[in-house]
Design a protein around this motif. Structure first.
Motif, PDB file in Angstrom:
ATOM      1  N   ALA A   1       0.834  -1.208   0.000  1.00  0.00           N
ATOM      2  CA  ALA A   1       0.000   0.000   0.000  1.00  0.00           C
ATOM      3  C   ALA A   1       0.866   1.254   0.000  1.00  0.00           C
ATOM      4  N   HIS A   2       1.972   1.216   0.733  1.00  0.00           N
ATOM      5  CA  HIS A   2       2.863   2.377   0.821  1.00  0.00           C
ATOM      6  C   HIS A   2       3.465   2.727  -0.532  1.00  0.00           C
ATOM      7  N   TYR A   3       4.012   1.720  -1.244  1.00  0.00           N
ATOM      8  CA  TYR A   3       4.642   2.068  -2.527  1.00  0.00           C
ATOM      9  C   TYR A   3       3.601   2.504  -3.546  1.00  0.00           C
ATOM     10  N   LEU A   4       2.394   1.959  -3.442  1.00  0.00           N
ATOM     11  CA  LEU A   4       1.363   2.350  -4.402  1.00  0.00           C
ATOM     12  C   LEU A   4       0.983   3.818  -4.267  1.00  0.00           C
ATOM     13  N   VAL A   5       0.868   4.322  -3.018  1.00  0.00           N
ATOM     14  CA  VAL A   5       0.431   5.712  -2.835  1.00  0.00           C
ATOM     15  C   VAL A   5       1.586   6.703  -2.789  1.00  0.00           C
ATOM     16  N   THR A   6       2.828   6.208  -2.652  1.00  0.00           N
ATOM     17  CA  THR A   6       3.973   7.131  -2.613  1.00  0.00           C
ATOM     18  C   THR A   6       4.807   7.111  -3.881  1.00  0.00           C
ATOM     19  N   SER A   7       4.770   5.996  -4.630  1.00  0.00           N
ATOM     20  CA  SER A   7       5.664   5.846  -5.775  1.00  0.00           C
ATOM     21  C   SER A   7       4.930   5.559  -7.083  1.00  0.00           C
ATOM     22  N   THR A   8       4.017   4.594  -7.090  1.00  0.00           N
ATOM     23  CA  THR A   8       3.338   4.231  -8.341  1.00  0.00           C
ATOM     24  C   THR A   8       2.480   5.381  -8.840  1.00  0.00           C
ATOM     25  N   HIS A   9       1.565   5.832  -8.021  1.00  0.00           N
ATOM     26  CA  HIS A   9       0.872   7.109  -8.242  1.00  0.00           C
ATOM     27  C   HIS A   9       0.936   7.862  -6.928  1.00  0.00           C
ATOM     28  N   PRO A  10       1.871   8.794  -6.798  1.00  0.00           N
ATOM     29  CA  PRO A  10       1.965   9.545  -5.542  1.00  0.00           C
ATOM     30  C   PRO A  10       0.687  10.354  -5.319  1.00  0.00           C
ATOM     31  N   VAL A  11      -0.079   9.953  -4.333  1.00  0.00           N
ATOM     32  CA  VAL A  11      -1.360  10.611  -4.078  1.00  0.00           C
ATOM     33  C   VAL A  11      -1.132  12.025  -3.578  1.00  0.00           C
ATOM     34  N   ARG A  12      -1.877  12.955  -4.153  1.00  0.00           N
ATOM     35  CA  ARG A  12      -1.787  14.366  -3.780  1.00  0.00           C
ATOM     36  C   ARG A  12      -3.111  14.835  -3.195  1.00  0.00           C
ATOM     37  N   GLU A  13      -3.032  15.883  -2.412  1.00  0.00           N
ATOM     38  CA  GLU A  13      -4.226  16.501  -1.848  1.00  0.00           C
ATOM     39  C   GLU A  13      -5.231  16.804  -2.950  1.00  0.00           C
ATOM     40  N   GLY A  14      -6.446  16.341  -2.786  1.00  0.00           N
ATOM     41  CA  GLY A  14      -7.487  16.621  -3.757  1.00  0.00           C
ATOM     42  C   GLY A  14      -7.676  15.554  -4.820  1.00  0.00           C
ATOM     43  N   ASP A  15      -6.780  14.571  -4.910  1.00  0.00           N
ATOM     44  CA  ASP A  15      -6.952  13.470  -5.854  1.00  0.00           C
ATOM     45  C   ASP A  15      -8.203  12.666  -5.495  1.00  0.00           C
ATOM     46  N   THR A  16      -8.870  12.142  -6.506  1.00  0.00           N
ATOM     47  CA  THR A  16      -9.882  11.113  -6.299  1.00  0.00           C
ATOM     48  C   THR A  16      -9.326   9.812  -6.852  1.00  0.00           C
ATOM     49  N   VAL A  17      -9.312   8.771  -6.029  1.00  0.00           N
ATOM     50  CA  VAL A  17      -8.763   7.485  -6.445  1.00  0.00           C
ATOM     51  C   VAL A  17      -9.786   6.387  -6.176  1.00  0.00           C
TER      52      VAL A  17
END
Length: 323
Positions: A126-142
């Protein structure tokens, strides 16, 4: 020592109940660990079933936690009695396992052995997915598929902590409740409504910045359809089966979107990267910011049942084997 091993039976690999095998002393750079708990993960079933090729016979299990019982030559960072956990050491379905010292990480005092064993592989995923694969940013909808599963519950929490609006898909009311408790803003029961139609409605037709898809065959086409232009489809697993070959032109037609098939090993490229991710994940668990749900505990002799339950897709949270 007892281990659960995989052998070929009638041409097809099957998980068998414990077999006694000789113990061995740790070699240079290795530690011998008494296993307190081993994590059960979909990758174990992929290896057992032949999706990922491994020589037979073998002992499955990449993840666990326990206490160091012996250290090999050249080990200076760990000592007998240390509590450690690991996420990439094959053979963890056992009461003892040899682990490379560089990949055995100390377990914080505030984290139990069971929680440590339940956290690392899925937490680091879960960590690499939200930090590296698609770094989640404020306001993103995923969009998170299987939002009440082991990885899904952690993904929802980590994406929310980074400021995302999270849409989750689940199959039952109980799973919806778990996903909402983890922080999902919207939950779609795909057994009752089309997740593509609903996701587009929830995003006013715009689509989502990223889809985190560990389901595979049954969700792939829909996952591609709900991405906004230049969105990212992170296909990190295939619990429903592998995705057939994809014509790259489909990515253009979907809006110049990105498709990736990441795996944890490539995001733990060095001991330093491993330790960074582990520190962030264990830190969040120890502080209470990341909650780990253990929903199934099995004896080592019941490893086959644990696999069958996981593959049924009726489970939630994390499954453990207790030697």
């Amino acid at each position: 020592m007892p281990q659960a091993i995989v052998v070929s039976v009638n041409g097809g690999p099957e998980v068998l109940v414990p077999t006694e095998v000789p113990s061995r002393e740790p070699g240079a750079g290795e530690v011998l660990v008494r296993v307190a708990a081993a994590g059960v993960n979909f990758i174990d079933t992929y290896q057992r079933g032949g999706v990922y090729k491994v020589p037979l016979p073998f002992t499955p299990g990449l993840e666990g936690a326990g206490t160091v019982e012996a250290v090999g030559p050249e080990v200076t960072t760990l000592a007998v009695g240390d509590r450690v956990a690991w996420a990439q050491s094959i053979g963890s379905y056992a009461d003892q396992v040899i682990v490379p010292a560089a990949w055995a990480v100390p377990v914080p005092a505030a984290v139990t052995d069971e929680t440590a064993a339940a956290t690392l592989l899925q937490g680091l995923t879960a960590h690499y997915l939200v930090t590296s694969t698609h770094p989640v940013r404020e306001g993103d909808t995923v969009l998170v598929h299987a939002a009440a599963g082991g990885v899904g519950l952690l993904l929802v929490q980590l994406a929310k902590s980074r400021g995302a609006r999270v849409i989750g898909t689940v199959s039952t009311p109980d799973k919806e409740r778990l996903a909402r408790e983890a922080g999902a803003d919207e939950v779609i029961r795909y057994t009752e409504e089309d997740f593509v139609t609903r996701t587009k409605a929830l995003t006013d037709g715009t689509g989502v910045a990223a889809v985190y898809d560990g389901v595979g065959a049954t969700t792939f086409d829909g996952s591609l359809a709900v991405l906004k232009p230049r969105g990212v489809l992170a296909l990190f697993g295939g619990s429903s089966g592998p995705v057939p070959p994809v014509d790259p032109q489909r990515l253009n037609a979907a809006g110049s979107v990105f498709l990736t098939r990441p795996t944890l090993a490539h995001h733990l490229a060095t001991p330093e990267e491993n330790r960074w991710r582990v520190d962030e994940v264990f830190g969040a668990v120890a502080s209470g910011d990341l909650r780990v749900s253990i929903t199934g505990r099995y004896a080592l002799s019941d490893a086959r049942q644990a696999h069958e339950d996981l593959e049924s897709r009726k489970t939630t949270g994390k499954l453990l084997l207790l030697p």
